[in-house]
Structures are given as structure tokens and as C-alpha cells.
Enzyme design. Structure first.
Site, short mmCIF file in Angstrom:
data_model
loop_
_atom_site.label_atom_id
_atom_site.label_comp_id
_atom_site.label_asym_id
_atom_site.label_seq_id
_atom_site.Cartn_x
_atom_site.Cartn_y
_atom_site.Cartn_z
N CYS A 119 -28.94 43.30 -35.01
CA CYS A 119 -29.51 44.29 -35.94
C CYS A 119 -30.87 43.90 -36.51
O CYS A 119 -31.88 44.52 -36.19
CB CYS A 119 -28.52 44.55 -37.08
SG CYS A 119 -27.00 45.30 -36.48
N PHE B 18 -23.45 50.01 -43.07
CA PHE B 18 -24.04 48.75 -43.55
C PHE B 18 -23.17 47.55 -43.26
O PHE B 18 -23.36 46.48 -43.83
CB PHE B 18 -24.32 48.84 -45.05
CG PHE B 18 -25.19 50.02 -45.43
CD1 PHE B 18 -26.56 49.95 -45.25
CD2 PHE B 18 -24.63 51.18 -45.92
CE1 PHE B 18 -27.37 51.04 -45.58
CE2 PHE B 18 -25.43 52.27 -46.25
CZ PHE B 18 -26.81 52.20 -46.07
N LYS C 78 -34.17 43.45 -34.11
CA LYS C 78 -34.65 44.65 -33.40
C LYS C 78 -34.91 45.80 -34.38
O LYS C 78 -35.77 46.65 -34.13
CB LYS C 78 -33.68 45.06 -32.28
CG LYS C 78 -32.29 45.47 -32.68
CD LYS C 78 -32.06 46.96 -32.64
CE LYS C 78 -30.62 47.30 -33.02
NZ LYS C 78 -30.45 48.65 -33.49
N GLY D 198 -30.84 36.34 -36.81
CA GLY D 198 -30.72 36.81 -35.43
C GLY D 198 -29.72 37.94 -35.41
O GLY D 198 -29.54 38.63 -36.41
N ARG E 48 -26.06 37.86 -29.50
CA ARG E 48 -27.30 38.61 -29.33
C ARG E 48 -28.41 38.02 -30.21
O ARG E 48 -28.21 37.82 -31.40
CB ARG E 48 -27.09 40.10 -29.70
CG ARG E 48 -26.30 40.86 -28.63
CD ARG E 48 -26.04 42.27 -29.06
NE ARG E 48 -25.15 42.34 -30.21
CZ ARG E 48 -24.90 43.46 -30.89
NH1 ARG E 48 -25.48 44.59 -30.56
NH2 ARG E 48 -24.07 43.44 -31.92
C1 UDX Z 1 -26.90 43.01 -40.83
C2 UDX Z 1 -26.87 43.66 -42.24
O1 UDX Z 1 -26.54 42.66 -43.21
C3 UDX Z 1 -25.86 44.79 -42.26
O2 UDX Z 1 -25.88 45.42 -43.53
C4 UDX Z 1 -26.20 45.77 -41.17
O3 UDX Z 1 -25.24 46.80 -41.11
C5 UDX Z 1 -26.28 45.09 -39.81
O4 UDX Z 1 -27.21 44.01 -39.87
P1 UDX Z 1 -25.31 41.31 -39.51
O5 UDX Z 1 -26.24 41.47 -38.34
O6 UDX Z 1 -23.83 41.34 -39.29
O7 UDX Z 1 -25.61 42.44 -40.62
O8 UDX Z 1 -25.66 39.89 -40.15
P2 UDX Z 1 -26.15 39.34 -41.58
O9 UDX Z 1 -25.00 38.82 -42.33
O10 UDX Z 1 -27.04 40.31 -42.24
O11 UDX Z 1 -27.00 38.10 -41.10
C6 UDX Z 1 -28.14 38.29 -40.25
C7 UDX Z 1 -28.77 36.99 -39.90
O12 UDX Z 1 -29.46 36.45 -41.01
C8 UDX Z 1 -27.83 35.89 -39.43
O13 UDX Z 1 -28.41 35.26 -38.30
C9 UDX Z 1 -27.76 34.95 -40.61
O14 UDX Z 1 -27.49 33.62 -40.21
C10 UDX Z 1 -29.15 35.10 -41.20
N1 UDX Z 1 -29.26 34.78 -42.63
C11 UDX Z 1 -28.58 35.55 -43.54
C12 UDX Z 1 -30.10 33.77 -43.07
O15 UDX Z 1 -30.73 33.09 -42.26
N2 UDX Z 1 -30.21 33.53 -44.41
C13 UDX Z 1 -29.54 34.28 -45.33
O16 UDX Z 1 -29.71 34.01 -46.53
C14 UDX Z 1 -28.69 35.31 -44.88
#
Ligand code: UDX
Length: 438
Positions: free
Chosen positions: A263, A152, A266, A260, A333
Site C-alpha cells: 500500500c 483502512f 505504491k 514497504g 510485497r
Molecule cells: C497501511 C495503512 O496503515 C492502512 O491504513 C491501509 O489500509 C493500508 O496501508 P499496512 O500496509 O498493512 O497498512 O501497513 P502499516 O502498518 O501501515 O505499515 C506500513 C509500513 O510502514 C511497514 O513496512 C512498517 O514496518 C512501516 N512502519 C510503520 C515504519 O517503518 N515505522 C512506523 O512507525 C510505522
């Protein structure tokens, strides 16, 4: 314990160093010779706070080595973690399983003694069962079990998430596999970390469900944000008010340009594709909306930018703050920021992009944009500035000073993390997604 970690991208490299930090003897394996050479020399191939130190400390301690040989991995390990990517399959929304399958085909024929293969990659439910059959065909002599242990970790917090996870989830088919994984994670379990041991299909589903829920939360607040924009209401106090309800909570409720990365986008598509294969897509149909709301945020940002420039982007000079998909990462990505920057450029604007860490990666995928790593330089001559990735350093910018560098002091805050009053006081026209214009 002797552990291999196969696939040394963001997930695998940090997992390998993390397992070594827990005291195990670890061999990190990847097909990319350049990456393995870099890692073996103690150089992180990507930006991740705290990772370079973790890597170097464990190499120096002699617990962490790297190789490109799956044969060597087979001879070395009693637990093999699979951490290769499962990107979106070209021309489809399903996950591409070719890297996971290649690891099994390359590793298993070399296995000579009992061992545990533990998948960490995010996969369609049913993968562990499919691989179990494949393993039995490829290694009829050695006793090999396939387990699933979803990861996670978040980029930007990967080291902490690996060493101090919220919970550990394992999917196993036998008590022996469960005992082996408890041994791997003993230090973490001793810190009272919740441990959920279940069957492999449930463990696979936990991961995709968690990402689907997080994506849904973000798209929910962004859908409400669109309503706010239509009626002149303000998404920020609205989100704060929702977040105070303990049943809802304020995390992953930040409105703006949307999600974006490698993870969430996709993974929700692959989840839906798997549901279609299973003939139960109606149950997950809402994920189509989650995806389309998210993609639409990028279009809205471009339209807002166009509106702020009087309706045309042709030959306009636009500064974009941020290229990575989120702060504290150099990962581009499916980056919302780059996607907006590209769309503006395609519509005739001259776009200059600043990012503290991701410029090199961004340039490799979008050559047509102009890049800088000097933030003040990014502002020179700009007719419009877009704040698209919320790096901490952008909050510290001095609007008074910057207004002298630009041609027109106009800014769109697409992440809702700038102090709009301060920017307005500094002479800037400010728009923020989901917020009224004044
Ligand atoms: C995510 C999951 O959180 C993680 O548990 C999993 O293992 C992999 O995918 P990650 O891709 O590193 O992790 O990014 P995350 O912090 O989840 O953010 C994802 C996207 O959502 C980012 O583009 C972020 O800017 C956006 N986001 C996040 C928002 O737009 N609003 C929010 O409130 C939180």
C-alpha cells in the site's frame, strides 16, 4: 442483506468474512480458482491473525460462500464491494486500474435489478466518476449507483480493523446509497463508530491522503534519523520526546528501515502521478522526498552492514531476521527486509533469511537467497546478523546463547526494537539505525 465481495486478497477476503460476521449473506468472488477453492474449504490463503477462525465460523454458519462467477455475483447481490488490487502500473508510477475495470466490465452487463457498487480499492481520485459513466453505458436498463467506501485496515490487524474500525467513510451520490451503506454497517454504527458521509471524490481522496500522511510521518522521523547518524545523536529518545507532544503523537514515528508493503509505497507514487495528470504536482512534490528518504533507508542499511564487515561483502555470511514487510504478516510485497537481503546478495554476500511466516512467499520472489524457518539455524556461522523485520519472537532471543552459534557476534538493529544493552551484555557488537555506535 445479500452482499458480494469481489476480489479476495488480504482486503477482500477479510472484508467478506467480516460482512458475514455482521450477519449478512455474503458471496466472495475471485478470478483465481485455486484461492476460491481454498477459501471455500475454510483455508486462509495468507497469514492473518484471527482470520482462519472468522472464515470457518461464517462458512459453518452458512452466511459465507465463494464463487469465480461474476454472473452469479450479479444475480446474488444488492451491494457489490470491489476489493481488487490497484498495483503500480508496470513502467509507470501510476496505479494500474485494469483489475477494477475488468470487474465492472464482467459484472455490470449481468445486472438485472437496482443495486449499489461500492469501491473499496485504493484508486486515483476521479475513478468513481469515471466508473459511473462506464456503468451507465454497460447497464442502461438496471438502476446502478457507484459509491466509494475506502478501507483502512492494516495487515496483521485486519480482522479487528474490519469489525471495529476507527471510522467509516463513505462517498455517495444519493441519500439512497447512504441509507444502504448505513444498513450494511448498522452493527458497527450502533457502537458509535464515527461515520463520515461525503461525495465520492472526497472519499477517494481520504484514503490516499491518510496513507500519504502516514508515509510522511515515517519518512520524517527517518530523515531526522539520518541527521542523528551524521552527528552521533540518538533517534530513540528524540522520537520519544516528539511523541509526547499530543499534537504529534507517538504512532508511526518508529525510526528504522522504513515502510514497504502493498500500500504505502505504491499509493504515494500513484497520488503523485494523479496530481501530475491534474497539473497540480507542485502541491504534492514533497511526496517525492518521502519516497526517496524511504528508499534511501534500504541503501543506508546495506552501507552500515558493509561498514560493520570492514568494507566488503564478498563471500561474507550474513543472517537476515525477517522477510515480510512488517511483523504479523506473510506479505513480502516491496518488503524492505527482502530488498536489503537481495542487495547484500548481489554484492557478493551469502545471505540466509529467517522469517516465521513469510519464507514461502519470499522464496517465490527471490530464489537466490537461502531460507530457514528455524531461528537458531539462521544464526549458525553468521559473521553479521541484520534485524530487518521486528517480529515479537526476535525480542525474546537470548544473545548469550546465540553468540556461541555465530562466527562473529555482530548485529545491526534496523528496526530499533531490540534491547541493545542486553545484546551488548551478551558479548555482541551492536549498531542500530539512527543511534550512536556506543
Ligand atoms: C497501511 C495503512 O496503515 C492502512 O491504513 C491501509 O489500509 C493500508 O496501508 P499496512 O500496509 O498493512 O497498512 O501497513 P502499516 O502498518 O501501515 O505499515 C506500513 C509500513 O510502514 C511497514 O513496512 C512498517 O514496518 C512501516 N512502519 C510503520 C515504519 O517503518 N515505522 C512506523 O512507525 C510505522
Amino acid at each position: 442483506m445479500r452482499i458480494t465481495v469481489i476480489g479476495t486478497g488480504y482486503l477482500g477476503a477479510v472484508h467478506a468474512a467480516g460482512m458475514a460476521q455482521l450477519g449478512h449473506d455474503v458471496l466472495g468472488v475471485d478470478v483465481d480458482e485455486g484461492k476460491i477453492e481454498q477459501l471455500a474449504n475454510g483455508h486462509a490463503p495468507f497469514f492473518e491473525p484471527g482470520f482462519p477462525e472468522l472464515l470457518r465460523n461464517n462458512i459453518s454458519a452458512g452466511r459465507l460462500n465463494f464463487s469465480t462467477s461474476l454472473k452469479q455475483a450479479a444475480e446474488f447481490g444488492e451491494v457489490h464491494f470491489i476489493c481488487v488490487g490497484t498495483p503500480q502500473r508496470p513502467g509507470s508510477t501510476a496505479a494500474d486500474m485494469k483489475y477494477v475495470d475488468a470487474v465492472i466490465e464482467g459484472l455490470v452487463p449481468h445486472l438485472q435489478r437496482p443495486c449499489l457498487i461500492v469501491g473499496k480499492s485504493t484508486v486515483p481520485v476521479g475513478t468513481a466518476a469515471r466508473l459511473t459513466t462506464k456503468v451507465a453505458e454497460l447497464a442502461p436498463l438496471a438502476k446502478v449507483e457507484v459509491a466509494w467506501n475506502p478501507e483502512f485496515l492494516r495487515e496483521g490487524f485486519a480482522v479487528n480493523d474490519t469489525l471495529h474500525p476507527d471510522r467509516l467513510v463513505v462517498g455517495v451520490a444519493s441519500p439512497e446509497a447512504d441509507a444502504k451503506l448505513r444498513e450494511v454497517y448498522k452493527t458497527i454504527l450502533d457502537a458509535d463508530t464515527p461515520y463520515i458521509s461525503t461525495d465520492v471524490a472526497t472519499a477517494e481522496l481520504v484514503k490516499v491522503s491518510a496513507n500519504a500522511f502516514l508515509a510522511t510521518k515515517i519518512s520524517f522521523i527517518n530523515a531526522i534519523s539520518e541527521i542523528c547518524e551524521a552527528v552521533g545523536a540518538d533517534i530513540m529518545p528524540l522520537a520519544a520526546a516528539l511523541g509526547h507532544d499530543a499534537r504529534i503523537g507517538n504512532r508511526f514515528l518508529s525510526p528504522g528501515l522504513g515502510f514497504g508493503g502493498g500500500c504505502l509505497p505504491k499509493d504515494i507514487r500513484a497520488f503523485l502521478a494523479r496530481a501530475e495528470e491534474l497539473g497540480i504536482e507542485e502541491s504534492l512534490a514533497f511526496l517525492k522526498n518521502v519516497d526517496s528518504i524511504n528508499v534511501n533507508r534500504r541503501r543506508s542499511a546495506v552501507n552500515l552492514a558493509k561498514g560493520m564487515l570492514g568494507g566488503s561483502l564478498q563471500n561474507r555470511r550474513i543472517t537476515v531476521l525477517g522477510a515480510s514487510f512488517k511483523p504479523n504478516s506473510d506479505d513480502v510485497r516491496d518488503s524492505p527486509a527482502l530488498s536489503v537481503a537481495n542487495a547484500l546478495q548481489r554484492q557478493g554476500a551469502h545471505v540466509r533469511v529467517h522469517d516465521p511466516e513469510a519464507v514461502e512467499n519470499a522464496r517465490a520472489v527471490c530464489q537466490a537467497l537461502d531460507y530457514t524457518t528455524e531461528v537458531e539455524k539462521a544464526f549458525e556461522g553468521a559473521e553479521l546478523t541484520l534485524h530487518l523485520t521486528e517480529w515479537q519472537e526476535y525480542r525474546q532471543l537470548d544473545p548469550n546463547r546465540l553468540s556461541a552459534l555465530v562466527t562473529s557476534p555482530r548485529i545491526l538493529d534496523a528496526r530499533n526494537t531490540l534491547d541493545v544493552d542486553r545484546w551488548r551484555a551478551g558479548g555482541w557488537t551492536v549498531r542500530a539505525m539512527g543511534r550512536p555506535s556506543r
